[in-house]
Enzyme design. Sequence first.
Site, PDB file in Angstrom:
ATOM      1  N   GLU A 234      56.694  19.158 -35.446  1.00 60.15           N
ATOM      2  CA  GLU A 234      55.971  20.108 -35.975  1.00 60.15           C
ATOM      3  C   GLU A 234      56.599  20.963 -36.605  1.00 60.15           C
ATOM      4  OE1 GLU A 234      52.810  19.391 -37.247  1.00 60.15           O
ATOM      5  OE2 GLU A 234      52.350  19.096 -35.122  1.00 60.15           O
TER       6      GLU A 234
ATOM      7  N   ASP B  26      58.941  18.986 -41.241  1.00 59.58           N
ATOM      8  CA  ASP B  26      58.704  18.108 -42.432  1.00 59.58           C
ATOM      9  C   ASP B  26      59.439  19.092 -43.708  1.00 59.58           C
ATOM     10  OD1 ASP B  26      56.504  20.289 -42.349  1.00 59.58           O
ATOM     11  OD2 ASP B  26      55.252  18.596 -43.345  1.00 59.58           O
TER      12      ASP B  26
ATOM     13  N   GLY C 203      39.300  19.174 -41.601  1.00 63.75           N
ATOM     14  CA  GLY C 203      39.671  20.627 -41.351  1.00 63.75           C
ATOM     15  C   GLY C 203      40.137  20.609 -39.631  1.00 63.75           C
TER      16      GLY C 203
ATOM     17  N   SER D 248      43.940  15.153 -40.707  1.00 65.51           N
ATOM     18  CA  SER D 248      44.363  14.836 -41.859  1.00 65.51           C
ATOM     19  C   SER D 248      43.091  13.871 -42.937  1.00 65.51           C
ATOM     20  CB  SER D 248      45.415  13.672 -42.005  1.00 65.51           C
ATOM     21  OG  SER D 248      46.285  14.043 -42.872  1.00 65.51           O
TER      22      SER D 248
ATOM     23  N   SER E  22      41.852  14.951 -45.409  1.00 66.97           N
ATOM     24  CA  SER E  22      42.401  15.134 -46.920  1.00 66.97           C
ATOM     25  C   SER E  22      43.344  13.777 -47.261  1.00 66.97           C
ATOM     26  CB  SER E  22      43.001  16.259 -47.187  1.00 66.97           C
ATOM     27  OG  SER E  22      44.065  16.636 -46.448  1.00 66.97           O
TER      28      SER E  22
ATOM     29  N   ASP F 286      51.375  13.026 -43.653  1.00 63.33           N
ATOM     30  CA  ASP F 286      49.896  12.847 -43.687  1.00 63.33           C
ATOM     31  C   ASP F 286      49.589  11.447 -44.334  1.00 63.33           C
ATOM     32  OD1 ASP F 286      49.871  15.097 -42.517  1.00 63.33           O
ATOM     33  OD2 ASP F 286      48.434  16.012 -43.915  1.00 63.33           O
TER      34      ASP F 286
HETATM   35  P1  ADP Z   1      42.530  17.924 -42.623  1.00 57.37           P
HETATM   36  O1  ADP Z   1      43.319  17.278 -43.552  1.00 57.37           O
HETATM   37  O2  ADP Z   1      43.230  18.181 -41.644  1.00 57.37           O
HETATM   38  O3  ADP Z   1      41.199  17.597 -42.045  1.00 57.37           O
HETATM   39  P2  ADP Z   1      42.175  19.665 -44.845  1.00 57.37           P
HETATM   40  O4  ADP Z   1      41.817  21.385 -45.004  1.00 57.37           O
HETATM   41  O5  ADP Z   1      43.696  19.401 -45.176  1.00 57.37           O
HETATM   42  O6  ADP Z   1      42.199  19.305 -43.493  1.00 57.37           O
HETATM   43  O7  ADP Z   1      41.377  18.698 -45.712  1.00 57.37           O
HETATM   44  C1  ADP Z   1      39.902  18.936 -45.573  1.00 57.37           C
HETATM   45  C2  ADP Z   1      39.395  18.821 -46.890  1.00 57.37           C
HETATM   46  O8  ADP Z   1      39.182  17.319 -47.228  1.00 57.37           O
HETATM   47  C3  ADP Z   1      37.766  19.320 -46.628  1.00 57.37           C
HETATM   48  O9  ADP Z   1      37.816  20.817 -47.166  1.00 57.37           O
HETATM   49  C4  ADP Z   1      37.385  18.553 -48.090  1.00 57.37           C
HETATM   50  O10 ADP Z   1      37.506  19.257 -49.273  1.00 57.37           O
HETATM   51  C5  ADP Z   1      37.960  16.994 -47.848  1.00 57.37           C
HETATM   52  N1  ADP Z   1      37.305  16.381 -47.312  1.00 57.37           N
HETATM   53  C6  ADP Z   1      37.781  15.806 -45.908  1.00 57.37           C
HETATM   54  N2  ADP Z   1      36.759  15.017 -45.529  1.00 57.37           N
HETATM   55  C7  ADP Z   1      35.854  14.546 -46.640  1.00 57.37           C
HETATM   56  C8  ADP Z   1      34.809  13.946 -46.734  1.00 57.37           C
HETATM   57  N3  ADP Z   1      34.452  12.997 -46.068  1.00 57.37           N
HETATM   58  N4  ADP Z   1      34.089  13.871 -47.836  1.00 57.37           N
HETATM   59  C9  ADP Z   1      34.531  14.984 -48.860  1.00 57.37           C
HETATM   60  N5  ADP Z   1      35.643  15.567 -48.680  1.00 57.37           N
HETATM   61  C10 ADP Z   1      36.446  15.552 -47.375  1.00 57.37           C
HETATM   62 MG    MG Z   2      44.852  17.781 -44.793  1.00 57.69          MG
END
Ligand code: ADP
Ligand code: MG
Length: 363
Positions: free
Chosen positions: A20, A23, A106, A110, A112, A156
């Site tokens: 952690e 990277d 969030g 991952s 995103s 990721d």
């Molecule tokens: P993580 O990658 O850890 O889940 P991030 O903050 O990097 O957290 O990414 C979350 C963002 O990705 C959300 O705020 C949204 O913009 C997008 N996202 C994630 N899942 C979806 C989904 N199923 N539909 C639309 N947007 C999504």
């Molecule tokens: Mg992310």
Amino acid sequence: MNGTTRGTWHAPGRVNLIGEHTDYNEGLVLPFALAQGITVEGERRDDGLLELHSGGQREAVELEGLAPGKVKGWAAYPAGVAGALAEAGYLVGGATLRFASDLPSGAGLSSSAALECATALALTDLYEVKADRRDLVRVAQRAENAYAGVPSGILDQSASLLCEADHALLLDCRSGMSSRVPLNLGDHRVLVIDTGVRHSLDDGRYAERRAECEEAARLLGVPALRDVKDLAGSLSLLVDPVLRRRVQHVVTENHRVEATVGLLRAGAVPEMGAMLTASHLSLRDLYQVSWPQADVAVEAAVKGGARGGRMIGGGFGGSVIVLAHRERLPAVRQAVDAAYAARSWRPPAYLEAVPSPGASRLS
Ligand code: ADP
Ligand code: MG
């Protein structure tokens, strides 16, 4: 049905077993893909539009003139992939993409990258563009960095695109080289505990840690903290106690990744627990990025019989992983629930992390 005009693809989320904040210091990470992820149903269209649907939301993006900063919100991730594909010389056009997810967003799992990687596979397949998965990792990373504005590394996207079932991915963040490490959990399980606290990479503290590492590397005269060989000697050269702590975390965390790989290759899964807990304590005390709910979850889980555990992700919110014998899981959860209840915190959410295959086409 023409196989290339429509289809369904899936890209998984991931947990990073260990490694952690290594990277961006050009070090090692060891993620594995989850069973949970994002599925996309895609259909080609000829009007140059990207029509994006997710959870009742609809966004339409014109591909012509697409550039970083033009698209805001969640649509920036898939639109960014289309933009980054074009920048990399991959000729893809419009599509209707419908996303469905069973991955909490969030939570540090991952979502995103899953969104980006599902989009990258869908668009390249729909337009019969041959792209190496390692190139798609870079494309998805470019989407996240430039279009969504999140300064993340390749962890990721590599996990989502390159993992295999029952394996972790040892990734060298300097060379981009990766290799698969058998991850046969046997009677043990990796449990994700979503602490319910949401992280935000853009609140300045993540950037602060990166800047501290760059400063320490500069003072030590190495390209990146990955290159620190003599830890004790290097620490004695640094006057600032904060920088000393940061360096100590990064260097020992890289060693913990290597040690964990050694344990996995030897089939010593339970022994990995101690590495996880050591990583957590280093992130808590030296790197100072953990948060109260994570500390309490790790401590309670270990008291409840887990082999070890640690916070995952950038810090200040998100999830914790714990390693436990499957028969200990109910007791571990009970211990964590009780510790949360004693502090009047909402109970956390649990999800089992099963080392799963990387992204693929489903139909
Ligand atoms: P993580 O990658 O850890 O889940 P991030 O903050 O990097 O957290 O990414 C979350 C963002 O990705 C959300 O705020 C949204 O913009 C997008 N996202 C994630 N899942 C979806 C989904 N199923 N539909 C639309 N947007 C999504
Ligand atoms: Mg992310």
